[in-house]
Design a protein around this motif. Structure first.
Motif, PDB file in Angstrom:
ATOM      1  N   HIS A  17      25.293 -56.330  22.043  1.00 38.28           N
ATOM      2  CA  HIS A  17      24.117 -55.457  22.178  1.00 38.28           C
ATOM      3  C   HIS A  17      23.120 -55.683  21.040  1.00 38.28           C
ATOM      4  N   THR A  47      21.588 -50.242  18.800  1.00 34.96           N
ATOM      5  CA  THR A  47      22.892 -50.865  19.030  1.00 34.96           C
ATOM      6  C   THR A  47      24.017 -49.859  18.860  1.00 34.96           C
ATOM      7  N   ASP A  50      24.205 -47.973  21.942  1.00 33.68           N
ATOM      8  CA  ASP A  50      24.835 -48.772  22.997  1.00 33.68           C
ATOM      9  C   ASP A  50      26.357 -48.786  22.851  1.00 33.68           C
ATOM     10  N   THR A  90      22.155 -45.085  30.428  1.00 31.81           N
ATOM     11  CA  THR A  90      20.944 -45.842  30.105  1.00 31.81           C
ATOM     12  C   THR A  90      19.725 -45.269  30.811  1.00 31.81           C
ATOM     13  N   TRP A 126      22.767 -53.474  30.693  1.00 30.48           N
ATOM     14  CA  TRP A 126      23.970 -52.728  31.054  1.00 30.48           C
ATOM     15  C   TRP A 126      24.676 -53.270  32.285  1.00 30.48           C
TER      16      TRP A 126
END
Length: 156
Positions: A17, A47, A50, A90, A126
């Motif tokens: 990521h 990140t 993520d 997301t 994703w």
């Protein structure tokens, strides 16, 4: 600790990521103009988010599979659930930050996906990265004690 599936999910999610965040930087307004250090801090922060999404998706899938070791031999439904949770997070967070709080906006380079106008880059992120994370995790992790590593599963 490195034998735990979460360890590999965290490490591979962070590495992959982090690179993606820099590659997609031009698709967010103002990222090109940031000085280098501010860009690194912003991409690092994204990140870490993520990685949090990946862990959440992993834990939800683990709860549904009733084992944290589903990554060793993932069934199709487990991979779909893992991806779906990440994509849902997301879409939700992108919508919140681009439409409600205006914390960030897309540049003209970002294609938008209806119905909520989510950027294409985070959606592709994703789809691609979690599959790679599962693939790397499966190959890095030792089999849990008492269970032989099975070479089956959707990501073989």
């Amino acid at each position: 600790m490195s034998a735990l599936p979460e360890f590999s999910i965290i490490v591979f999610s962070f590495l992959l990521h982090f690179v993606w965040e820099f590659w997609q930087a031009p698709t967010y307004a103002g990222m090109i103009e940031l000085n280098h250090w501010d860009g690194i801090k912003l991409c690092s922060s994204a990140t870490f988010g993520d990685v949090g999404f990946a862990l959440t998706a992993f834990w939800i899938t683990s709860a549904a599979a009733r084992t944290r070791y589903w990554v060793l031999r993932p069934a199709p439904w487990q991979v779909v659930l893992f991806l779906a949770v990440g994509i849902a997070l997301t879409v939700g967070f992108e919508y919140y930050y681009t439409n409600m709080t205006l914390r960030w906006t897309y540049s003209d380079l970002m294609p938008l996906v209806p119905p909520l106008g989510t950027g294409l880059s985070p959606l592709l992120q994703w789809l691609a990265i979690p599959l790679a994370v599962l693939w790397f995790t499966r190959r890095q992790m030792p089999a849990p004690p008492g269970s032989p590593r099975d070479q089956g599963g959707i990501l073989s």
